[in-house]
Design a protein around this motif. Sequence first.
Motif, short mmCIF file in Angstrom:
data_model
loop_
_atom_site.label_atom_id
_atom_site.label_comp_id
_atom_site.label_asym_id
_atom_site.label_seq_id
_atom_site.Cartn_x
_atom_site.Cartn_y
_atom_site.Cartn_z
N ILE A 51 -63.21 -51.01 4.99
CA ILE A 51 -64.23 -50.15 4.36
C ILE A 51 -64.24 -50.42 2.86
N ASP A 91 -65.33 -47.74 -2.66
CA ASP A 91 -66.05 -46.57 -3.14
C ASP A 91 -66.41 -45.63 -1.99
N VAL A 92 -66.73 -46.22 -0.83
CA VAL A 92 -67.05 -45.41 0.35
C VAL A 92 -65.79 -44.69 0.84
N TRP A 93 -64.68 -45.42 0.91
CA TRP A 93 -63.43 -44.83 1.41
C TRP A 93 -62.96 -43.71 0.49
N GLY A 147 -64.81 -41.92 -1.49
CA GLY A 147 -65.75 -40.81 -1.36
C GLY A 147 -65.46 -39.95 -0.14
N ASP A 148 -64.97 -40.59 0.91
CA ASP A 148 -64.64 -39.86 2.15
C ASP A 148 -63.29 -39.16 2.08
N ASN A 149 -62.44 -39.59 1.14
CA ASN A 149 -61.09 -39.07 1.10
C ASN A 149 -60.76 -38.24 -0.13
N ASP A 157 -62.54 -35.23 -1.97
CA ASP A 157 -63.67 -34.30 -2.00
C ASP A 157 -63.98 -33.80 -3.41
N SER A 178 -67.34 -36.85 -7.12
CA SER A 178 -68.56 -37.38 -6.52
C SER A 178 -68.46 -38.90 -6.36
N ARG A 179 -69.27 -39.44 -5.45
CA ARG A 179 -69.29 -40.89 -5.23
C ARG A 179 -69.67 -41.64 -6.50
N HIS A 181 -70.01 -29.42 -5.84
CA HIS A 181 -70.43 -30.20 -4.68
C HIS A 181 -70.54 -29.33 -3.44
#
Length: 314
Positions: free
Chosen positions: A17, A20-22, A24-26, A28, A31-32, A158
Amino acid sequence: MTSEQYQQKLVVDKGGIRIDVWLGDNIDSISRSRLQKLISEGQVIVNQQVCESKKTILKTGDEVIVRIPPPVSSHLIPEAIPLDILYEDEYLLIINKPANFVVHPAPGHSQGTLVNALLSHCPDLKGIGGVERPGIVHRLDKDTTGAMVVAKTEPVLHHLQGQIKAKTAKREYLGVVYGSPSVSSGIVNLPIGRHPCDRKKMSILSEDKGGKPAVTHWLLKERIGNYSLIHYELETGRTHQIRVHSSHIGHPIIGDPLYSSHGKSVGVNLTGQALHAFRLTLTHPITNNTLEAIAPLPQEFEKLLRILRLKIHS
């Protein structure tokens, strides 16, 4: 506000993955877009090496360190402007905004705004997007009064924005309009976009021309002669949404300078339009308790109702 940098250490549980995506998912709390900026600033370390690209693909077992610098001071000037606070704790506050009060600084309004007041009221803000500033969750027009929530931290911002997007936060308004609807309730589901000719206004605009979905529920609370008291509930939060939708169905808000062609001969010299965000219901992002804030009607609004009611009995 702390002046110390802190960091988070994580281990990748599943690879393949983008970083930046990983992240963002881990994480909270950030922000992305903020995480991507930290990567570009060299603040993200993978296996003791500075990560050079947000597109880096992670492998299972990689050690990732994210360094979060202290928030930088805002260029805005804190101002000791009194606030009518309906609720406050260390995570958020809900205020009762008066009329003629701009929320965000902008050209022509660099001072005297709600943000300036909040910077003074909350001197220990932990930062939003790396800047020492409050998190405006949703806005009210300059001359719309009532309850609005402000986040003190990025994770809370958020969470609250997510509630509005998911329609779990409930925003209710009262407005006094011209005329009397023929039915007792309704839904206006019409997209709203920037007016093609007047940049100060919004208008009903098809989505292929830039309009964004906008849904307003309304309920007739009281017929007052040639006027009506309307209860509104928002599904979406477009700029000027209630004002545009009310005008479109033939019942503009009293005192609205943009969307009403009526004069101001209602017996009250209103500061703004007769539109008030009287109740805000949301879930507290930390305690998970339901928060309900009720903003009392402004004196001008109450006077308007009193005068209109007297007229039908005189």
